[in-house]
Design a protein around this motif. Structure first.
Motif, short mmCIF file in Angstrom:
data_model
loop_
_atom_site.label_atom_id
_atom_site.label_comp_id
_atom_site.label_asym_id
_atom_site.label_seq_id
_atom_site.Cartn_x
_atom_site.Cartn_y
_atom_site.Cartn_z
N ASN A 9 0.80 -1.22 0.00
CA ASN A 9 0.00 0.00 0.00
C ASN A 9 0.84 1.27 0.00
OD1 ASN A 9 -2.71 -1.13 0.13
ND2 ASN A 9 -2.10 -1.90 2.15
N VAL A 10 2.15 1.12 -0.12
CA VAL A 10 3.06 2.27 -0.05
C VAL A 10 3.50 2.69 -1.45
CG1 VAL A 10 5.41 2.93 0.69
CG2 VAL A 10 3.85 1.79 2.29
N LEU A 11 3.64 4.00 -1.64
CA LEU A 11 4.17 4.53 -2.90
C LEU A 11 5.50 3.86 -3.22
CD1 LEU A 11 4.31 6.60 -5.24
CD2 LEU A 11 5.33 8.22 -3.62
N THR A 12 5.58 3.23 -4.40
CA THR A 12 6.74 2.42 -4.76
C THR A 12 7.47 3.05 -5.94
OG1 THR A 12 5.56 0.45 -4.01
CG2 THR A 12 7.50 0.10 -5.40
N LEU A 13 8.73 3.39 -5.72
CA LEU A 13 9.59 3.92 -6.76
C LEU A 13 10.40 2.77 -7.36
CD1 LEU A 13 11.04 7.06 -4.88
CD2 LEU A 13 8.85 6.86 -6.10
N GLY A 14 10.68 2.87 -8.65
CA GLY A 14 11.52 1.88 -9.31
C GLY A 14 12.73 2.56 -9.91
N PHE A 15 13.87 1.91 -9.75
CA PHE A 15 15.12 2.47 -10.28
C PHE A 15 15.99 1.30 -10.71
CE2 PHE A 15 19.37 4.28 -10.05
CZ PHE A 15 19.18 5.52 -10.64
N ALA A 16 16.00 0.99 -11.99
CA ALA A 16 16.75 -0.17 -12.48
C ALA A 16 17.38 0.16 -13.82
CB ALA A 16 15.82 -1.38 -12.61
N ARG A 17 18.68 -0.03 -13.90
CA ARG A 17 19.40 0.28 -15.15
C ARG A 17 20.86 -0.15 -14.99
NH1 ARG A 17 16.90 3.99 -13.45
NH2 ARG A 17 16.06 4.63 -15.45
N ARG B 245 3.07 9.29 5.23
CA ARG B 245 3.21 9.18 3.77
C ARG B 245 4.54 8.49 3.43
NH1 ARG B 245 1.95 15.28 1.80
NH2 ARG B 245 4.06 15.48 2.64
N PRO B 246 4.64 7.21 3.73
CA PRO B 246 5.91 6.50 3.49
C PRO B 246 6.17 6.25 2.01
CG PRO B 246 4.24 4.97 4.22
CD PRO B 246 3.62 6.34 4.32
N VAL B 247 7.43 6.02 1.69
CA VAL B 247 7.87 5.73 0.32
C VAL B 247 8.82 4.55 0.38
CG1 VAL B 247 9.08 6.64 -1.71
CG2 VAL B 247 7.66 8.17 -0.32
N GLN B 248 8.81 3.73 -0.66
CA GLN B 248 9.75 2.62 -0.75
C GLN B 248 10.32 2.58 -2.17
OE1 GLN B 248 7.15 -0.51 0.47
NE2 GLN B 248 6.11 -0.73 -1.49
N ILE B 249 11.50 1.97 -2.30
CA ILE B 249 12.17 1.95 -3.61
C ILE B 249 12.78 0.58 -3.86
CG2 ILE B 249 14.30 2.95 -2.63
CD1 ILE B 249 14.66 4.34 -5.41
N ILE B 250 12.57 0.09 -5.08
CA ILE B 250 13.19 -1.15 -5.52
C ILE B 250 14.26 -0.79 -6.54
CG2 ILE B 250 12.80 -3.40 -6.59
CD1 ILE B 250 9.87 -3.19 -5.76
N VAL B 251 15.47 -1.26 -6.29
CA VAL B 251 16.62 -0.92 -7.12
C VAL B 251 17.22 -2.19 -7.70
CG1 VAL B 251 18.85 0.29 -7.19
CG2 VAL B 251 17.08 1.01 -5.55
N GLN C 16 10.32 -7.06 -16.38
CA GLN C 16 8.88 -7.12 -16.62
C GLN C 16 8.10 -6.92 -15.33
OE1 GLN C 16 8.85 -10.90 -18.78
NE2 GLN C 16 8.12 -9.84 -20.60
N HIS C 17 8.52 -7.56 -14.25
CA HIS C 17 7.83 -7.39 -12.97
C HIS C 17 7.93 -5.96 -12.47
CE1 HIS C 17 6.70 -11.52 -12.33
NE2 HIS C 17 7.95 -11.95 -12.51
N LEU C 18 9.12 -5.36 -12.57
CA LEU C 18 9.32 -4.02 -12.02
C LEU C 18 8.51 -2.97 -12.78
CD1 LEU C 18 13.13 -3.87 -11.15
CD2 LEU C 18 11.20 -4.42 -9.68
N VAL C 19 8.57 -2.99 -14.10
CA VAL C 19 7.87 -1.95 -14.86
C VAL C 19 6.35 -2.10 -14.75
CG1 VAL C 19 9.79 -1.65 -16.47
CG2 VAL C 19 7.92 -3.22 -17.08
N GLN C 20 5.90 -3.29 -14.41
CA GLN C 20 4.47 -3.48 -14.21
C GLN C 20 4.02 -2.94 -12.85
OE1 GLN C 20 3.79 -7.68 -14.77
NE2 GLN C 20 4.43 -7.62 -16.92
#
Length: 840
Positions: free
Chosen positions: A494-502, A529-535, A578-582
């Protein structure tokens, strides 16, 4: 014949063999469901139907043959596949279909799916999407690539967070490919002359829907051990091996085209790696039509297209001239007795043709040997014109012959099952197999509730995928049970999820978000207002700065305070992408402008309702609108440290004051209405604009169809037109120094300036040139070219004429300069002849 015999399949399910060999399943949710029914564990582990069939027990196969539910799904999938293959696609129904004999698309890497690991990054994934789009749109394209024994490295992060590289063997028998068997029997092998020996290259094919991808492989027992290793690793080995790989791709690849698809008219070189196809194509025509090399090049160049992806000149492949002299004996053999030296051909890859020590630049060869050159975004096209400026001395950068076709992504490959349902219900199943014209109108009708439900489901799935991946990653690295147990609870659906992969490298500034850890902590750990990031991402094995950036993220992710909000997933590949961009809500991109040629990753989130927050570079420079996403940076110049500091501060500010508040601004129903409106607009406007359907249409209209007619014209009547062009070019080169321009006379009449200028042609024929008035671009003015006409001969002169014209006095007359340029109705200028003479 297939690569390796499968277990005997019962007749009822024997069609699974052909289905497994058709990579169309890489963009089919129905295919995912079907193969999961065969063996769910095997499918989840491999995403390779060929391995699934090889590894499934005979007992299980017999059971499936009696399973009515499975047989029903299998039949439905087969019917859909047959309909797809037999129903003419968009391009076949256009007028242009009869005007295009075919396209051969050369690329060093192809990213089609996890089951075919022949890619390193964006270049290969783009090439894979390109072939998939060609299949969907029914464009006559074949791919040409290499079958690597090991491919690109797989990444493991050790206990200290240091990247380690491993190169698992690509067993052809376990890949969804098959040998190319000739009608008369026997495996197709291409013989390629290298110093002192002939190397045999085996040819394989992968089926991509309607399209074939041919892969060359040097690992043949007929070759000596070193040559068997030519195609060992993608971008592996030293400079000499890299050169051999590019000769195999270009020269060997064009021989595959001649052997299997001689009707192909367009040679499309995706980056300079395949540019030897240009030389080989001309060489073969010279032999067949008894031409000299330059006549053959004039004939074939009209059918060559070059896409450049490199944002800086230093990124082009370059080889010492001595290596070229060693490895191009087959070219030298053709030139013998035809008045052309090998050094003349090597000059195609140099700025200074007379400098025998200048390295041979593959991009220069590709540009000089092609009738069309394009960058991969509008901004990249602009910077590429500056990069290639040295090949066009004295020509304004705005006229350097590099255009652009902005990349696009194959939308069906990157959409989630939930997004696919929404798009199908709104726009129909065929929406990406033709040119989408009413997408915006239909998607605009999707309710907020439906969009938010979609986002919630795929965010929940990416959290689950990240947890499972992280648990496996930590367990295999030997971390204690408590750390592994915590990994199974990281992130929150339920938390805003940022993606950063490259790819992790210095210019991508992958650590920009880590510059102020206190500020990052406040952002991520806010209770309301928490945020999380997958790198995720890899660094090149030799890029120690990039590896250091990975360690920075690992250090942060392993800190107790960040452990549940920051996750770094090792071994970033197509499946993970594919999982991340979805699933992520916002895709972050922080390159140092203008080093990002395009950056297609951000395009892949669009179909799934993901949003972009990026530097205005690559594709985002032309896509950005304040209602569609967020921009980072103010565009001001300055030193590297100064710009990095400003951009980092702006990134924090955008996230804190705009992105996070909008995501958590909910109404009484718990819905973020403004956020959902932004998602809807992004899906409507950007998804079709940056899909591969649009990209393919651009290539067809800007390159393939215009060039197909031109190359046919040059090849007919024993290449008579090409011979004439070659003769014309040689003559003009020789006589050009005799031409000079006199002083202009200016007179003003109201708001119009009248210009008259004497042109002394010397030995140049007036019909071979144009006399023009040119003004370059300025902040308030576009570039201008005004044609001057010949008024009369200059009395007493030899081949001297007065040229005249008029120009509206909308800008200072000092901006204008008289020039003379070559002119021929059928020659691509200045690409094929960069001569120019200026008055000053």
């Amino acid at each position: 014949m297939v690569a390796l015999p499968l277990p005997k399949l019962p007749d009822e399910i024997s069609v699974l063999q052909s289905l497994a060999l058709d990579l169309r399943w890489t963009w089919s949710h129905e295919g995912d469901a079907l193969w999961s029914l065969v063996d769910e564990a095997l499918w989840e582990r491999t995403h390779n139907p060929w391995v699934v069939l090889q590894s499934t027990s005979a007992e299980r196969l017999k059971s499936l043959a009696c399973d009515k539910k499975f047989l029903k799904k299998l039949n439905a999938f087969c019917v859909a596949r047959e309909r797809y293959l037999q129903t003419p696609g968009w391009f076949r129904g256009t007028e242009g279909a009869a005007q295009l004999g075919g396209v051969a698309y050369f690329s060093m890497e192809f990213g089609l799916g996890a089951a075919l690991p022949l890619y390193a990054g964006g270049l290969g994934v783009l090439a894979g999407d390109f072939l998939k789009a060609a299949s969907d749109l029914d464009v006559p394209i074949v791919g040409i690539g290499l079958l690597y024994q090991e491919g690109y490295f797989r990444q493991i992060l050790d206990a200290q967070g240091t990247q380690q590289e491993f190169y698992p063997y690509n067993e052809p028998a376990a890949m969804p490919i098959e040998p190319v068997i000739l009608a008369e029997g026997g495996w197709l092998r291409i013989a390629l002359e290298l110093p002192g020996r002939v190397v045999q290259l085996r040819v394989w094919k992968a089926t991509v829907g309607r399209v074939k991808l041919y892969l060359l492989d040097s690992n043949d027992p007929l070759n000596n051990p070193p040559d068997r290793g030519i195609t060992a690793k993608l971008y592996g080995g030293g400079t000499e091996n890299r050169l051999m790989q590019e000769i195999v791709l270009g020269a060997g690849g064009w021989r595959v085209v001649e052997a299997l698809h001689p009707d192909i008219e367009i040679c499309h070189v995706n980056e300079g790696h395949g540019a030897f196809a240009i030389i080989e194509r001309a060489r073969q025509l010279a032999v067949k039509a008894n031409l000299d090399f330059w006549e053959a090049l004039w004939a074939t160049r009209a059918g060559n297209v070059f896409t450049t992806h490199t944002p800086v000149a230093a990124g082009f492949d370059q080889f010492h001239a001595d290596l070229l002299r060693k490895y191009l004996p087959y070219v030298e053999g053709v030139l013998a007795g035809r008045g052309v030296e090998l050094e003349d051909v090597l000059a195609l890859g140099r700025v200074n043709a007379r400098d025998g020590d200048e390295p041979f630049n593959m991009a220069y060869l590709a540009l000089r040997g092609s009738a069309r050159c394009v960058g991969v975004s509008r901004l990249h096209g602009e910077f590429s014109r500056r990069i290639f400026q040295p090949l066009f001395p004295r020509w304004p950068s705005c006229e350097v012959p590099v255009g652009h076709v902005t990349n696009g992504v194959h939308v069906p490959t990157w959409d989630s099952a939930e997004a696919d349902r929404i798009w199908t219900d709104s726009c129909g199943k065929e929406r990406w197999r033709s040119l989408p014209t009413e997408v915006s109108e239909h998607i605009a009708q999707v309710s907020d509730e439906e969009l938010w439900s979609m986002r919630g489901k795929i965010r929940e799935r990416v959290v689950g995928v990240a947890r499972r991946h992280l648990v496996t990653q930590l367990r295999e690295r030997g971390f204690d049970r408590e750390v592994v147990r915590i990994a199974d609870t990281v992130l929150d659906a339920n938390v805003l999820t940022l993606g950063f992969a490259r790819r992790f490298t210095e210019y991508k500034r992958t650590n920009l978000l880590l510059r102020d850890l206190a500020r990052l902590e406040r952002l991520l750990l806010d209770e309301r207002r928490p945020v999380q990031i997958i790198v995720a991402g890899k660094a090149h094995p030799a890029d120690f700065a990039g590896k250091g950036m990975i360690r920075e993220w690992i250090d942060v992710a392993r800190q107790r305070r960040f452990r549940r909000r920051v996750v770094f997933l090792e071994d970033y590949d197509l499946d993970m992408a594919q999982h991340l961009v979805q699933g992520v809500d916002v895709w972050i991109n922080t390159p140092r402008r203008p080093w990002e040629a395009c950056g297609t990753s951000g395009m892949k989130v669009l179909v799934n309702g993901g949003l972009n927050c990026s530097i205005l570079d690559g594709w985002w420079d032309e896509a950005y609108d304040p209602e569609l996403g967020w921009a980072i940076g103010d565009g001001r110049g300055g030193g590297v440290a100064e710009v990095d500091a400003r951009d980092a501060a702006d990134l924090y500010e955008v996230l804190e004051s705009r992105v996070v508040p909008e995501f958590y601004d909910r109404d009484d129903a718990g819905l973020p209405r403004a956020w959902l409106q932004r998602i809807r607009k992004s899906m409507c406007v950007l998804t079709p604009a940056f899909g591969s359907t649009r990209m393919m249409k651009d290539y067809i209209e800007k390159a393939y169809l215009p060039l197909a007619g031109g190359v046919r014209e040059r090849l007919k009547n024993d290449c008579a037109v090409a011979k004439t062009m070659n003769k014309w070019s040689r003559s003009l080169h020789k006589r050009w120094p005799t031409l000079h321009i006199g002083n202009s006379t200016l007179t003003q009449s109201g708001t119009t300036w009248h210009v008259a200028v004497p042109i002394y042609m010397g030995e140049v024929l007036p019909a071979s040139v144009r006399v023009e008035l040119f003004a370059d671009a300025k902040p308030d003015f576009m570039p201008e070219v005004i044609l001057l006409h010949q008024e009369h001969a200059i009395p007493g002169s030899t081949n001297g004429y007065i040229y005249a014209g008029a120009v509206t006095a909308s800008r200072p007359m000092e901006d204008y300069t008289v020039r003379v340029v070559p002119h021929h109705p059928d020659v691509v200028l200045p690409g094929e002849l960069p001569l120019i003479a200026w008055q000053r």
